[in-house]
Write a protein that holds these residues in place. Sequence first.
Motif, PDB file in Angstrom:
ATOM      1  N   ASP A 163     -30.558  35.190 -37.212  1.00  0.00           N
ATOM      2  CA  ASP A 163     -31.371  34.818 -38.286  1.00  0.00           C
ATOM      3  C   ASP A 163     -32.198  33.618 -38.746  1.00  0.00           C
ATOM      4  N   ASP A 164     -30.869  33.054 -38.118  1.00  0.00           N
ATOM      5  CA  ASP A 164     -31.426  31.209 -38.490  1.00  0.00           C
ATOM      6  C   ASP A 164     -32.323  31.416 -36.646  1.00  0.00           C
TER       7      ASP A 164
ATOM      8  N   HIS B 154     -33.721  32.426 -35.656  1.00  0.00           N
ATOM      9  CA  HIS B 154     -34.808  32.923 -35.069  1.00  0.00           C
ATOM     10  C   HIS B 154     -36.088  31.926 -35.969  1.00  0.00           C
ATOM     11  N   ALA B 155     -35.431  31.107 -36.863  1.00  0.00           N
ATOM     12  CA  ALA B 155     -35.985  31.138 -38.013  1.00  0.00           C
ATOM     13  C   ALA B 155     -36.572  29.195 -37.676  1.00  0.00           C
ATOM     14  N   TYR B 156     -35.328  28.552 -36.555  1.00  0.00           N
ATOM     15  CA  TYR B 156     -35.259  27.884 -35.842  1.00  0.00           C
ATOM     16  C   TYR B 156     -36.404  27.856 -34.728  1.00  0.00           C
ATOM     17  N   GLY B 157     -37.220  29.099 -34.117  1.00  0.00           N
ATOM     18  CA  GLY B 157     -38.182  28.409 -32.942  1.00  0.00           C
ATOM     19  C   GLY B 157     -37.211  29.188 -32.357  1.00  0.00           C
TER      20      GLY B 157
ATOM     21  N   ARG C  43     -36.338  32.352 -28.937  1.00  0.00           N
ATOM     22  CA  ARG C  43     -37.538  33.614 -28.485  1.00  0.00           C
ATOM     23  C   ARG C  43     -36.338  34.406 -27.549  1.00  0.00           C
TER      24      ARG C  43
ATOM     25  N   MET D 282     -36.899  42.113 -34.013  1.00  0.00           N
ATOM     26  CA  MET D 282     -37.118  40.286 -34.941  1.00  0.00           C
ATOM     27  C   MET D 282     -37.917  39.499 -33.749  1.00  0.00           C
TER      28      MET D 282
ATOM     29  N   SER E 245     -29.775  26.083 -35.632  1.00  0.00           N
ATOM     30  CA  SER E 245     -30.522  24.875 -36.031  1.00  0.00           C
ATOM     31  C   SER E 245     -29.866  23.424 -36.705  1.00  0.00           C
TER      32      SER E 245
END
Length: 379
Positions: free
Chosen positions: A66-67, A69-72, A74, A99, A314
Amino acid sequence: MFRISAFVSELLRPTPLAPRRGAAGPVVIWNLIRRCNLHCRHCYSASVDKDFAGELDYAEVCAVMDDLHAYGVRALILSGGEPLLRPDIFDIARRAKAMGFYVGLSSNGTLIDGRNIESIAGCGFDYVGISLDGLGATHDRFRGEAGAFDASLAGIRLCRDRGLKVGIRYTLTQGNADDLPGLLALLDAENVDRFYFSHLNYAGRGGRNRGEDSHHRMTRAAMERIFETCLEQAAAGRPREFTSGNNDADGVFFLHWVRRRFPQSAPHIEARLRLWGGNASGMNVANIDNRGNVHADTMWWHYTLGNVRLRPFSEIWSDPAEPLLKLLRLRPRPVKGRCASCAHLDICNGNTRIRAQKQSGDLWAEDPGCYLTEDETGV
């Protein structure tokens, strides 16, 4: 990583140059488990067939995803040890795909069989990379297991037949260099999508096998053979992906090959190589090990940037005070020796700093793995 096939494609069908774009987040190579059923001579993680305490559990893996993905981030490469020994590997892979991550699986291939191929295919892996260190007995000797080659080849065929993009991963040493032509022929005969050529790096058991590191002349011959094979297949209308790793001198060597073979294309290729920019450790590639320690890449396990149980990835990766990341992100890097005098520093970015650090103790010493001649470096 040096994408040989992409640069060969530019020889045949050049495209307009565009400004370099920074990656949203690094590619993360994630060693989800350290246990492995084989005992490979050049393993950077020094894996063995036993359980290791303190590995991230499924809930922790999900929180890290989750972290990321939120950080960018991919792109995730799920590795080990042997990742298929992790009971929840398919749950992890399916969640990552849902995701929106690009998800690769890095396996030795021996555990891919009729009992799990449907589960593997059902995960929708974007790529499955299977390591082969040679043909038959050569591979078995490097992997420490009789029959490993046959089992790995069977795994490759199962993935291919289920429509998965599959590739061969090969690390060159003096002990298996003679098998390279046969592996390239196997690539064609088995209709394998990708070939990844790795230079031996001085980490894990690979460090203890430093004496087997290929001589520079052998490396040069291997790279030329790969360039020519990639070109032949692309020109014949059956292009495959060829990539190399752990030696960013490959980009400069490719430029000199182009200057000899396609001199009219050399300025375009040189401009593209400068946009590529060479070594990306600590910038566009990161590693998380089985216990949640974050490293600048998979060869930096002796230096931990932080642990995802204590701080989010992140936060670790964007910490302006982290000394190693600050150093690796310098451009130009303050390298020494022949690296400092090289005319192509902006292409290779000082190559693989871990080899210099492991051999000399100096992060900025010249890379002992650079196989370019003095004429090629411009020194």
